[in-house]
Write an enzyme that holds these catalytic residues in place. Structure first.
Site, PDB file in Angstrom:
ATOM      1  CB  ILE A  31      -9.806  51.033 -27.983  1.00 15.12           C
ATOM      2  CG1 ILE A  31     -10.871  51.711 -28.863  1.00 15.12           C
ATOM      3  CG2 ILE A  31      -9.788  49.564 -28.415  1.00 15.12           C
ATOM      4  CD1 ILE A  31     -10.758  51.487 -30.537  1.00 15.12           C
ATOM      5  CG  ASN A  86       0.184  40.650 -20.981  1.00 16.95           C
ATOM      6  OD1 ASN A  86       0.557  40.584 -19.566  1.00 16.95           O
ATOM      7  ND2 ASN A  86      -1.019  41.176 -21.292  1.00 16.95           N
ATOM      8  CG  HIS A  92      -4.122  37.758 -21.274  1.00 16.12           C
ATOM      9  ND1 HIS A  92      -4.778  39.012 -21.774  1.00 16.12           N
ATOM     10  CD2 HIS A  92      -5.036  37.168 -20.587  1.00 16.12           C
ATOM     11  CE1 HIS A  92      -5.917  38.958 -21.601  1.00 16.12           C
ATOM     12  NE2 HIS A  92      -6.187  38.078 -20.831  1.00 16.12           N
ATOM     13  CD  GLN A  93       2.596  40.089 -27.180  1.00 17.33           C
ATOM     14  OE1 GLN A  93       3.491  39.059 -27.005  1.00 17.33           O
ATOM     15  NE2 GLN A  93       3.142  41.190 -27.881  1.00 17.33           N
ATOM     16  CG  HIS A  99       1.202  46.301 -25.841  1.00 17.27           C
ATOM     17  ND1 HIS A  99       1.129  45.012 -26.666  1.00 17.27           N
ATOM     18  CD2 HIS A  99       0.142  45.798 -24.866  1.00 17.27           C
ATOM     19  CE1 HIS A  99       0.382  44.169 -26.289  1.00 17.27           C
ATOM     20  NE2 HIS A  99      -0.283  44.605 -25.307  1.00 17.27           N
ATOM     21  CG  PHE A 100       5.517  48.613 -20.928  1.00 14.94           C
ATOM     22  CD1 PHE A 100       6.312  48.767 -22.028  1.00 14.94           C
ATOM     23  CD2 PHE A 100       5.959  48.268 -19.738  1.00 14.94           C
ATOM     24  CE1 PHE A 100       7.570  48.292 -21.891  1.00 14.94           C
ATOM     25  CE2 PHE A 100       7.299  47.836 -19.641  1.00 14.94           C
ATOM     26  CZ  PHE A 100       8.078  47.800 -20.788  1.00 14.94           C
ATOM     27  CG  HIS A 101      -1.693  46.920 -20.741  1.00 19.29           C
ATOM     28  ND1 HIS A 101      -3.025  47.036 -21.272  1.00 19.29           N
ATOM     29  CD2 HIS A 101      -1.210  45.813 -21.181  1.00 19.29           C
ATOM     30  CE1 HIS A 101      -2.992  45.904 -22.312  1.00 19.29           C
ATOM     31  NE2 HIS A 101      -2.046  45.098 -22.144  1.00 19.29           N
TER      32      HIS A 101
HETATM   33  P1  5GP Z   1      -2.514  42.653 -24.679  1.00 20.78           P
HETATM   34  O1  5GP Z   1      -3.405  41.546 -24.433  1.00 20.78           O
HETATM   35  O2  5GP Z   1      -1.905  42.241 -25.924  1.00 20.78           O
HETATM   36  O3  5GP Z   1      -1.437  42.804 -23.678  1.00 20.78           O
HETATM   37  O4  5GP Z   1      -3.219  43.990 -24.834  1.00 20.78           O
HETATM   38  C1  5GP Z   1      -3.676  44.419 -26.048  1.00 20.78           C
HETATM   39  C2  5GP Z   1      -4.419  45.947 -25.507  1.00 20.78           C
HETATM   40  O5  5GP Z   1      -4.718  46.606 -27.061  1.00 20.78           O
HETATM   41  C3  5GP Z   1      -5.866  45.319 -25.058  1.00 20.78           C
HETATM   42  O6  5GP Z   1      -5.933  46.056 -23.820  1.00 20.78           O
HETATM   43  C4  5GP Z   1      -6.716  46.089 -26.432  1.00 20.78           C
HETATM   44  O7  5GP Z   1      -7.780  46.621 -25.562  1.00 20.78           O
HETATM   45  C5  5GP Z   1      -5.964  47.069 -26.987  1.00 20.78           C
HETATM   46  N1  5GP Z   1      -6.282  47.232 -28.227  1.00 20.78           N
HETATM   47  C6  5GP Z   1      -6.706  46.497 -29.254  1.00 20.78           C
HETATM   48  N2  5GP Z   1      -6.924  47.025 -30.299  1.00 20.78           N
HETATM   49  C7  5GP Z   1      -6.548  48.541 -30.256  1.00 20.78           C
HETATM   50  C8  5GP Z   1      -6.917  49.586 -31.014  1.00 20.78           C
HETATM   51  O8  5GP Z   1      -7.436  49.729 -32.033  1.00 20.78           O
HETATM   52  N3  5GP Z   1      -6.724  50.740 -30.434  1.00 20.78           N
HETATM   53  C9  5GP Z   1      -6.511  50.925 -29.162  1.00 20.78           C
HETATM   54  N4  5GP Z   1      -6.341  52.259 -28.536  1.00 20.78           N
HETATM   55  N5  5GP Z   1      -6.266  49.921 -28.204  1.00 20.78           N
HETATM   56  C10 5GP Z   1      -6.448  48.840 -28.781  1.00 20.78           C
END
Ligand code: 5GP
Length: 138
Positions: A31, A86, A92-93, A99-101
């Site tokens: 998002i 992460n 940075h999680q 989850h994988f980006h």
């Molecule tokens: P992290 O920093 O935990 O590796 O990344 C979490 C990711 O989840 C972030 O890139 C953030 O933009 C995404 N994210 C957080 N909330 C939502 C949501 O409600 N919907 C979607 N599609 N992505 C989300």
């Protein structure tokens, strides 16, 4: 584990832009994308970090990831991309569900910023550490 925003996406309570789903895996657009096509791939199993993921779910993610990467590349025409995963808040999680980006990289500066600070591996310490890690594999 506590419910996260991804639990709500999995249950359908919160909508997402879905790109892939099977019995064990869901994938949808981030998002707050770092670049066009920034996509998340998550297991349906409620693990916080990847070391906690059961083998069957890890295998399902492993199968799905390259396919989704290919589709993201084809849709965005990105010439390159980063895979980011992460584990832990210090790393940075933000969302405590594995989850994988998939983050496409374009030549416009969008995408993942990386600050890489390499050290130097001491051969003796490296040999001991590698042996220690290998001995702890379950
Ligand atoms: P992290 O920093 O935990 O590796 O990344 C979490 C990711 O989840 C972030 O890139 C953030 O933009 C995404 N994210 C957080 N909330 C939502 C949501 O409600 N919907 C979607 N599609 N992505 C989300």
């Amino acid at each position: 584990m506590a419910l996260t925003i991804f639990s709500k996406i999995l249950s359908g309570e919160i909508p997402c832009h879905k790109v892939y789903e099977d019995d064990r895996v869901l994938s949808f657009l981030d998002i707050f994308p770092l670049s066009r096509g920034h996509t998340l791939v998550i297991p349906k199993a409620p693990a916080v970090t990847i070391d906690q993921l059961p083998d069957e779910d890890a295998a399902a993610i492993g199968l799905a990831l390259p396919r989704i990467c290919r589709a993201v590349l084809a849709a965005t025409q990105a010439p390159a991309y980063n895979l980011l995963q992460n584990n832990g808040q210090l790393a940075h999680q933000a969302v405590l569900h594995v989850h994988f980006h998939i983050i496409p990289r374009f030549d416009d500066g969008s995408g993942l910023g990386i600050h890489w600070r390499p050290g130097k591996l001491d051969p003796a310490a490296g040999a001991a550490l590698a042996a220690d890690i290998a001995a702890r594999l379950d």
